[in-house]
Write an enzyme that holds these catalytic residues in place. Sequence first.
Site, PDB file in Angstrom:
ATOM      1  N   LYS A 177       0.857  -1.187   0.000  1.00 12.20           N
ATOM      2  CA  LYS A 177       0.000   0.000   0.000  1.00 12.20           C
ATOM      3  C   LYS A 177       0.891   1.234   0.000  1.00 12.20           C
ATOM      4  CE  LYS A 177      -1.898   2.705   2.952  1.00 12.20           C
ATOM      5  NZ  LYS A 177      -1.729   3.935   2.163  1.00 12.20           N
ATOM      6  N   GLU A 180      -1.061   7.512   0.347  1.00 11.00           N
ATOM      7  CA  GLU A 180      -2.135   8.172  -0.395  1.00 11.00           C
ATOM      8  C   GLU A 180      -1.658   9.495  -1.012  1.00 11.00           C
ATOM      9  OE1 GLU A 180      -1.912   7.189   2.718  1.00 11.00           O
ATOM     10  OE2 GLU A 180      -3.353   8.156   4.044  1.00 11.00           O
ATOM     11  N   GLY A 230       6.981   4.553   8.258  1.00  6.14           N
ATOM     12  CA  GLY A 230       6.115   5.714   8.464  1.00  6.14           C
ATOM     13  C   GLY A 230       6.378   6.293   9.843  1.00  6.14           C
ATOM     14  N   THR A 234       1.959   5.885  13.886  1.00  5.85           N
ATOM     15  CA  THR A 234       1.292   4.850  13.085  1.00  5.85           C
ATOM     16  C   THR A 234       1.956   3.496  13.340  1.00  5.85           C
ATOM     17  OG1 THR A 234       0.913   6.537  11.403  1.00  5.85           O
ATOM     18  CG2 THR A 234       0.424   4.291  10.779  1.00  5.85           C
ATOM     19  N   GLY A 235       3.274   3.509  13.503  1.00  6.01           N
ATOM     20  CA  GLY A 235       4.003   2.264  13.791  1.00  6.01           C
ATOM     21  C   GLY A 235       3.482   1.594  15.054  1.00  6.01           C
ATOM     22  N   GLU A 252      10.073   0.864  10.389  1.00 10.18           N
ATOM     23  CA  GLU A 252      11.063   1.926  10.132  1.00 10.18           C
ATOM     24  C   GLU A 252      10.340   3.229  10.388  1.00 10.18           C
ATOM     25  OE1 GLU A 252      14.159   1.442   9.517  1.00 10.18           O
ATOM     26  OE2 GLU A 252      14.167  -0.670   8.964  1.00 10.18           O
ATOM     27  N   CYS A 286      13.437  10.736   7.236  1.00 17.36           N
ATOM     28  CA  CYS A 286      13.441  10.155   8.583  1.00 17.36           C
ATOM     29  C   CYS A 286      14.790  10.337   9.258  1.00 17.36           C
ATOM     30  CB  CYS A 286      13.092   8.676   8.501  1.00 17.36           C
ATOM     31  SG  CYS A 286      14.082   7.779   7.310  1.00 17.36           S
ATOM     32  N   GLU A 387       9.563  15.007  16.055  1.00 20.48           N
ATOM     33  CA  GLU A 387       9.951  14.987  14.644  1.00 20.48           C
ATOM     34  C   GLU A 387       9.112  16.012  13.883  1.00 20.48           C
ATOM     35  OE1 GLU A 387       8.846  11.593  12.182  1.00 20.48           O
ATOM     36  OE2 GLU A 387      10.893  11.550  11.428  1.00 20.48           O
TER      37      GLU A 387
HETATM   38  P1  NAD Z   1       2.366   7.947   8.256  1.00 24.60           P
HETATM   39  O1  NAD Z   1       2.677   7.117   9.444  1.00 24.60           O
HETATM   40  O2  NAD Z   1       1.327   8.967   8.357  1.00 24.60           O
HETATM   41  O3  NAD Z   1       1.937   7.008   7.032  1.00 24.60           O
HETATM   42  C1  NAD Z   1       2.767   5.975   6.579  1.00 24.60           C
HETATM   43  C2  NAD Z   1       1.907   4.950   5.872  1.00 24.60           C
HETATM   44  O4  NAD Z   1       1.038   4.351   6.842  1.00 24.60           O
HETATM   45  C3  NAD Z   1       0.996   5.520   4.788  1.00 24.60           C
HETATM   46  O5  NAD Z   1       0.942   4.626   3.702  1.00 24.60           O
HETATM   47  C4  NAD Z   1      -0.345   5.599   5.478  1.00 24.60           C
HETATM   48  O6  NAD Z   1      -1.427   5.505   4.592  1.00 24.60           O
HETATM   49  C5  NAD Z   1      -0.291   4.381   6.371  1.00 24.60           C
HETATM   50  N1  NAD Z   1      -1.191   4.433   7.513  1.00 24.60           N
HETATM   51  C6  NAD Z   1      -1.649   5.515   8.178  1.00 24.60           C
HETATM   52  N2  NAD Z   1      -2.506   5.144   9.153  1.00 24.60           N
HETATM   53  C7  NAD Z   1      -2.566   3.799   9.118  1.00 24.60           C
HETATM   54  C8  NAD Z   1      -3.277   2.842   9.859  1.00 24.60           C
HETATM   55  N3  NAD Z   1      -4.109   3.193  10.831  1.00 24.60           N
HETATM   56  N4  NAD Z   1      -3.111   1.546   9.562  1.00 24.60           N
HETATM   57  C9  NAD Z   1      -2.269   1.170   8.591  1.00 24.60           C
HETATM   58  N5  NAD Z   1      -1.586   2.036   7.825  1.00 24.60           N
HETATM   59  C10 NAD Z   1      -1.733   3.346   8.083  1.00 24.60           C
HETATM   60  O7  NAD Z   1       3.766   8.546   7.787  1.00 24.60           O
HETATM   61  P2  NAD Z   1       4.008   9.611   6.616  1.00 24.60           P
HETATM   62  O8  NAD Z   1       3.578  10.923   7.129  1.00 24.60           O
HETATM   63  O9  NAD Z   1       3.488   9.090   5.334  1.00 24.60           O
HETATM   64  O10 NAD Z   1       5.603   9.587   6.490  1.00 24.60           O
HETATM   65  C11 NAD Z   1       6.428  10.309   7.298  1.00 24.60           C
HETATM   66  C12 NAD Z   1       6.973   9.448   8.412  1.00 24.60           C
HETATM   67  O11 NAD Z   1       7.664   8.327   7.864  1.00 24.60           O
HETATM   68  C13 NAD Z   1       7.987  10.168   9.265  1.00 24.60           C
HETATM   69  O12 NAD Z   1       7.728   9.913  10.622  1.00 24.60           O
HETATM   70  C14 NAD Z   1       9.315   9.544   8.854  1.00 24.60           C
HETATM   71  O13 NAD Z   1      10.298   9.626   9.826  1.00 24.60           O
HETATM   72  C15 NAD Z   1       8.916   8.168   8.543  1.00 24.60           C
HETATM   73  N6  NAD Z   1       9.899   7.520   7.661  1.00 24.60           N
HETATM   74  C16 NAD Z   1      10.760   6.610   8.205  1.00 24.60           C
HETATM   75  C17 NAD Z   1      11.724   6.020   7.417  1.00 24.60           C
HETATM   76  C18 NAD Z   1      12.702   5.034   8.004  1.00 24.60           C
HETATM   77  O14 NAD Z   1      13.319   4.296   7.236  1.00 24.60           O
HETATM   78  N7  NAD Z   1      12.884   4.978   9.315  1.00 24.60           N
HETATM   79  C19 NAD Z   1      11.821   6.341   6.068  1.00 24.60           C
HETATM   80  C20 NAD Z   1      10.921   7.271   5.543  1.00 24.60           C
HETATM   81  C21 NAD Z   1       9.965   7.854   6.366  1.00 24.60           C
END
Ligand code: NAD
Length: 500
Positions: A177, A180, A230, A234-235, A252, A286, A387
């Site tokens: 996935k 969005e 992400g 969310t993690g 991650e 990140c 962050e």
């Molecule tokens: P986010 O957590 O909002 O979304 C990440 C993904 O999770 C998206 O595809 C989103 O649709 C999905 N998601 C959101 N809610 C969910 C749920 N309830 N259940 C399942 N999936 C869900 O993150 P973002 O704003 O898209 O990205 C930025 C974040 O990603 C930052 O915190 C950044 O540090 C992190 N990031 C980490 C790494 C790494 O390797 N450590 C790399 C890139 C980005």
Amino acid sequence: MREYQLYINNEWVDAAEKRTFTGINPYNHEPIARFARGGAADVQRAITAARHAFDNGPWPRMPREERAALLKALSDKINENKKLFVELEVMDSGSTIRKAGEDIYLSARNLANFAKLGLAELDRELEGVSKPGFSKNLLLHEPIGVVAAIIPWNFPLKMAVWKLGPALIAGNTIVLKPSEETSVTIMELAKHLREIGFPPGVINIVTGFGPEAGAELVRSPLVDKIAFTGSTLTGQYVMQAAATNLKKVTLECGGKSANIVLDDADWEIAVDGAMYAIFYHAGQCCEAGTRLLLPNVIADRFIEMLVEKTKKIRLGDPMQPTTDMGPLISQKHLDRVLGYIEKGKSEGARLLTGGRRASNEACARGFFVEPTIFDHVDNRSTIAQEEIFGPVLSIIRYDTIDQAVALANDSIYGLAGGVWSKDIEKAMNVAKRLRAGTVWINEWHLLNERAPFGGYKQSGIGREFGIEGLKEYLEAKHVYIDEVGERAKKSWYDVVVPKG
Ligand code: NAD
């Protein structure tokens, strides 16, 4: 405007409820693509296809060389269509064209190298465990099953490839996935999957929103592993959902990485390096170097150079090669970053440059924030702890190396860190004390698919890249082969089995 359906079982299909959503260009607010909005039924359909492909299809049982050849062919498709992928990535993510060029090149390279890495021989006899005449012990590695991969928007194609590569070479099937916010390039790549020869159900891509498609994916008992990139928030949710059937998880997540300049650093590199660490992709990384730790003895002069150079960063149309920094991804994210800037001011940090939405003509329609630097930031304050994911640098001053290390480690995150010094041994001593998964000495951001990448603490669980990353997609199996062969000699059975 481009239109993309869902990609399930090697077919392009509409979402069950026929809903769609529109992707917009963060530079000019123009719609660039319409996507099917996957819901629960669509996710179930994709999982069923992946499940069937894993349980009954050829993929997990195929010689690894054949899987590697398909991944290499996919990598070649990225290279063959590089210009298109670069342009789409710029329009979709607001990445500058210079950065997008690197990202697309790296996506192809990463995929090709994951394919090679997957050929490493991990299976072996366990020496020291095997004892001739008693037992032979084998360590085998097998794919986990159906992988649900969920990725963010900051490096769209690269993030997709980082999941697809290791998951697939290991023999898993996958439901991906994308974010969005940025689904274009991975859907464009999906156009090549069937023609290259991936069997049905091996790769399924469901576009849609986190709380809908994402939540359904992580809930499903038919999924064996979640590979998530992400935010930490969310993690945490993903991990809770995974608990229901004890799915394997790799996370991650976020970071608040400390960039420590020592008093003997080479300034010419360190000033530019500090800018590269924080302002690359407008801080939407990140591993960004968001906290700059400067020794008091050099801080004033270092900051003078840093601010002077930061003011020269050119914001504007990301498609123009002269643009250094593009927009943030969305209005919502812009508001969030500006909110943090206000918080920084109210908590007493000294704003040195930036601090506003960029409003010149080139930026008028996009979500631009000026490169922003705060000095005299308290490490316990919000902008040093949370962050921000934008072009906002917090400078924290220190006197001793012990203090710098303590400040760097005073964070819930532990993704990356950096040390700048001409004395490598001294820098190495600091690097060893940092509680972070990647530490650069006199560098930043450079990663390699053969070296592990991932977070300590709340930056994540598990690793991507390298053999460590590959193993996250494999189960380890111990096969014990008896060599005793005679009941009479198996005295341990007597513990429970009555004699005679
Ligand atoms: P986010 O957590 O909002 O979304 C990440 C993904 O999770 C998206 O595809 C989103 O649709 C999905 N998601 C959101 N809610 C969910 C749920 N309830 N259940 C399942 N999936 C869900 O993150 P973002 O704003 O898209 O990205 C930025 C974040 O990603 C930052 O915190 C950044 O540090 C992190 N990031 C980490 C790494 C790494 O390797 N450590 C790399 C890139 C980005």
